[in-house]
Design a protein around this motif. Sequence first.
Motif, PDB file in Angstrom:
ATOM      1  N   ILE A   1       0.821  -1.213   0.000  1.00 37.26           N
ATOM      2  CA  ILE A   1       0.000   0.000   0.000  1.00 37.26           C
ATOM      3  C   ILE A   1       0.856   1.266   0.000  1.00 37.26           C
ATOM      4  CG2 ILE A   1      -1.626   1.360   1.388  1.00 37.26           C
ATOM      5  CD1 ILE A   1      -2.862  -0.940  -0.240  1.00 37.26           C
ATOM      6  N   ARG A   2       2.004   1.240   0.624  1.00 40.86           N
ATOM      7  CA  ARG A   2       2.851   2.434   0.701  1.00 40.86           C
ATOM      8  C   ARG A   2       3.395   2.845  -0.664  1.00 40.86           C
ATOM      9  NH1 ARG A   2       7.000   2.125   4.578  1.00 40.86           N
ATOM     10  NH2 ARG A   2       5.821   0.574   5.738  1.00 40.86           N
ATOM     11  N   ASP A   3       3.550   1.901  -1.583  1.00 41.57           N
ATOM     12  CA  ASP A   3       4.252   2.181  -2.839  1.00 41.57           C
ATOM     13  C   ASP A   3       3.396   2.075  -4.090  1.00 41.57           C
ATOM     14  OD1 ASP A   3       6.731   2.662  -1.603  1.00 41.57           O
ATOM     15  OD2 ASP A   3       7.170   0.510  -1.513  1.00 41.57           O
ATOM     16  N   TYR A   4       2.156   1.600  -3.959  1.00 37.43           N
ATOM     17  CA  TYR A   4       1.342   1.366  -5.158  1.00 37.43           C
ATOM     18  C   TYR A   4      -0.071   1.907  -4.973  1.00 37.43           C
ATOM     19  CZ  TYR A   4       5.083  -2.016  -6.015  1.00 37.43           C
ATOM     20  OH  TYR A   4       6.320  -2.612  -6.181  1.00 37.43           O
ATOM     21  N   GLU A   5      -0.643   2.332  -6.090  1.00 42.31           N
ATOM     22  CA  GLU A   5      -2.045   2.712  -6.123  1.00 42.31           C
ATOM     23  C   GLU A   5      -2.737   1.872  -7.195  1.00 42.31           C
ATOM     24  OE1 GLU A   5      -2.339   6.902  -6.738  1.00 42.31           O
ATOM     25  OE2 GLU A   5      -1.872   7.376  -4.639  1.00 42.31           O
ATOM     26  N   PHE A   6      -3.901   1.347  -6.851  1.00 42.22           N
ATOM     27  CA  PHE A   6      -4.614   0.430  -7.728  1.00 42.22           C
ATOM     28  C   PHE A   6      -5.900   1.078  -8.229  1.00 42.22           C
ATOM     29  CE2 PHE A   6      -2.151  -1.915  -4.629  1.00 42.22           C
ATOM     30  CZ  PHE A   6      -1.483  -2.854  -5.397  1.00 42.22           C
ATOM     31  N   ASP A   7      -6.280   0.690  -9.435  1.00 39.04           N
ATOM     32  CA  ASP A   7      -7.536   1.191  -9.989  1.00 39.04           C
ATOM     33  C   ASP A   7      -8.200   0.077 -10.788  1.00 39.04           C
ATOM     34  OD1 ASP A   7      -9.532   2.993 -10.417  1.00 39.04           O
ATOM     35  OD2 ASP A   7      -8.552   4.029 -12.082  1.00 39.04           O
ATOM     36  N   CYS A   8      -9.511  -0.051 -10.613  1.00 41.65           N
ATOM     37  CA  CYS A   8     -10.247  -1.062 -11.373  1.00 41.65           C
ATOM     38  C   CYS A   8     -10.380  -0.623 -12.822  1.00 41.65           C
ATOM     39  CB  CYS A   8     -11.629  -1.273 -10.768  1.00 41.65           C
ATOM     40  SG  CYS A   8     -11.591  -2.041  -9.142  1.00 41.65           S
ATOM     41  N   ALA A   9     -10.234  -1.556 -13.736  1.00 43.32           N
ATOM     42  CA  ALA A   9     -10.306  -1.257 -15.162  1.00 43.32           C
ATOM     43  C   ALA A   9     -11.660  -1.693 -15.724  1.00 43.32           C
ATOM     44  CB  ALA A   9      -9.178  -1.977 -15.900  1.00 43.32           C
TER      45      ALA A   9
ATOM     46  N   MET B   1     -10.063  -7.115 -13.127  1.00 35.24           N
ATOM     47  CA  MET B   1      -9.103  -6.436 -13.999  1.00 35.24           C
ATOM     48  C   MET B   1      -8.721  -5.089 -13.400  1.00 35.24           C
ATOM     49  SD  MET B   1      -8.943  -8.896 -16.020  1.00 35.24           S
ATOM     50  CE  MET B   1      -7.744  -8.212 -17.178  1.00 35.24           C
ATOM     51  N   MET B   2      -7.407  -4.809 -13.391  1.00 34.67           N
ATOM     52  CA  MET B   2      -6.901  -3.607 -12.726  1.00 34.67           C
ATOM     53  C   MET B   2      -5.730  -2.993 -13.478  1.00 34.67           C
ATOM     54  SD  MET B   2      -6.942  -4.205  -8.599  1.00 34.67           S
ATOM     55  CE  MET B   2      -8.470  -3.952  -7.712  1.00 34.67           C
ATOM     56  N   THR B   3      -5.413  -1.766 -13.080  1.00 38.63           N
ATOM     57  CA  THR B   3      -4.138  -1.136 -13.421  1.00 38.63           C
ATOM     58  C   THR B   3      -3.465  -0.739 -12.114  1.00 38.63           C
ATOM     59  OG1 THR B   3      -5.152   1.068 -13.587  1.00 38.63           O
ATOM     60  CG2 THR B   3      -5.012  -0.238 -15.617  1.00 38.63           C
ATOM     61  N   VAL B   4      -2.146  -0.552 -12.169  1.00 41.56           N
ATOM     62  CA  VAL B   4      -1.405  -0.164 -10.972  1.00 41.56           C
ATOM     63  C   VAL B   4      -0.337   0.847 -11.358  1.00 41.56           C
ATOM     64  CG1 VAL B   4       0.251  -2.074 -11.208  1.00 41.56           C
ATOM     65  CG2 VAL B   4      -0.135  -1.041  -8.958  1.00 41.56           C
ATOM     66  N   LYS B   5      -0.054   1.767 -10.438  1.00 44.04           N
ATOM     67  CA  LYS B   5       1.037   2.707 -10.669  1.00 44.04           C
ATOM     68  C   LYS B   5       1.840   2.896  -9.395  1.00 44.04           C
ATOM     69  CE  LYS B   5      -1.687   6.937  -9.895  1.00 44.04           C
ATOM     70  NZ  LYS B   5      -2.110   8.220 -10.499  1.00 44.04           N
ATOM     71  N   LYS B   6       3.116   3.224  -9.562  1.00 47.08           N
ATOM     72  CA  LYS B   6       3.981   3.477  -8.409  1.00 47.08           C
ATOM     73  C   LYS B   6       3.679   4.856  -7.845  1.00 47.08           C
ATOM     74  CE  LYS B   6       7.137   1.326  -7.144  1.00 47.08           C
ATOM     75  NZ  LYS B   6       8.457   0.966  -7.661  1.00 47.08           N
ATOM     76  N   VAL B   7       3.715   4.961  -6.534  1.00 51.22           N
ATOM     77  CA  VAL B   7       3.483   6.245  -5.862  1.00 51.22           C
ATOM     78  C   VAL B   7       4.737   7.088  -5.938  1.00 51.22           C
ATOM     79  CG1 VAL B   7       2.911   7.348  -3.677  1.00 51.22           C
ATOM     80  CG2 VAL B   7       1.818   5.196  -4.311  1.00 51.22           C
TER      81      VAL B   7
END
Length: 536
Positions: A484-492, A530-536
């Motif tokens: 959780i500290r390093d990633y943010e998730f979003d539903c696609a 299904m998701m996408t992820v990005k680094k914080v």
Amino acid sequence: MAINTTLLAILSLGSACLLHFMYRLFTHRRWFKDLPQPPHDFLWGHLKIMGEVAATMPPNTHPQAYLTAIAQKYKLKGIFYIDLWPIAVPQVVLTDPDLMSRVTINQPLQMHQMADEFLSPIVGHNVIAVANGSIWKKAHNAMAPAFSKSHIRSLTDVIVEETMQFRRALDQHAGKGDVFSMEDTAARLIFDVIGRILFNLKLHAQTEGSALLGDLREMIHLAQAQLSYNPFVKIGLIFKRREVLSRLNPAIVGIIKERLSILRDQKTVPSRKNPYSILDLMLREHTLDEDQMNEKSENLTPEFLELLVTNMKGLLLGGHGTTTDTLCFIYMLLSKHPEAVQKLREEHNRVFHANFAETLDTLLDSPQKTSELEYTTAVIKETLRLFPVGFGVRKAEPGVTIDYEGKTYPIDNNLVVIPLPHAVHYCPSYYPDPTSFRPERFLSSDPDSTAANANFRTFGRGARACLGQNLAMTELAIILLMTIRDYEFDCANLKPNKEPRTRWTNMDLRFGDVVFQELGLEAKPRGGMMMTVKKV
């Protein structure tokens, strides 16, 4: 003359069958008179109502959602009956926590054979989750030490090591910016963890792929297809299942025999206090003293070997299924609740460290500190409240009844007894504003926390409660701490609904149909999450 005699015999037989069916229909439908239930049709029972409710939700929705919808639509409190004869066994559904405790704790009922019938095509008969009597007791006593809190804490380095590989997978997806299945990605992580705990072996599902995982998941798909009423589909599944089992069973037998050979070569009797693996504990039932270590490694009785294979498959599936599903739904919920993400990060920094490397050092040196992650635990429990993994089905002995609000109700007559956590978790009487994601309701500082924890039923209660719940909670806490500290998730590809499909939730206004869990081995994410992820 012969033709007339044959025709008369056929007509007589047909008439007798029709009369027998009508007699059974009459006596069966009459049995439900005066019992709490939705509107009951003499011809259809509750089949039409069940069909109407199912039609309001996406295909293959887990039946816990149907039962909750029926309970709320018809204002059925505490206990109600569902008549699905002749398509399915009639049900008595319990939606009061006290009633649920009576059949799981006070006077625990046996597991219904329906559960074994559903699981046996996947894993075999008498897996620990659905076994009864001496078979269940023996398996439970053998496995229980591996699921103690102290032993699970000793496995922290295993969970950390595998989660580091999970982070590398997330880094790759973040770098590509692609859409991926969180269910598939998380399943490989959890499968590698449970493989280490079961066998003390690395299964490499995350790095190399695992044929074992692929075959087990294929067996689940085949079991779902088995629910089809098409006889040609069922016949085809027999051959497909044999093909998968011809690979799956020998692979697990090979692992078992190899481990037994190692134990005997080393003349080691597995310890209950400090087990290397669950398999060791199960083998301990077969090799209790050093004299037996001198026997040939192949000297496993067919019955015992079958029991081992069945339970290894069951634990591999159950051990990774629940945790995988919950992790998917946690990331889904957090994607729309940045305030919860911020509280998680603040707690992780406070209890451990703002620096990731120092957090890992502290975690490995003091794994008990995960018990201080109160808000993280609340997030996990709130997710499991909103998305329970399903229900266990029970069966009462002849003549057993249950009392509720001054009345006595039968729960025998071959009824499927269903304690329904889903309905409890979405009832405003037990959880105010039940469709909201509010982890705070499980915090000790919240005035509703006592009731929230008392009515939380995802893992069940009593001796038959989920054996792996401590493992699941620990795994999830560590994974969240490390991601959780390093990633943010979003539903696609979300398609929010314009109107809620059901009375019991409005979360589909934000997430669409993904909130309606699918029927798998458990209530699983829809469409692979299904998701996408990005680094914080």
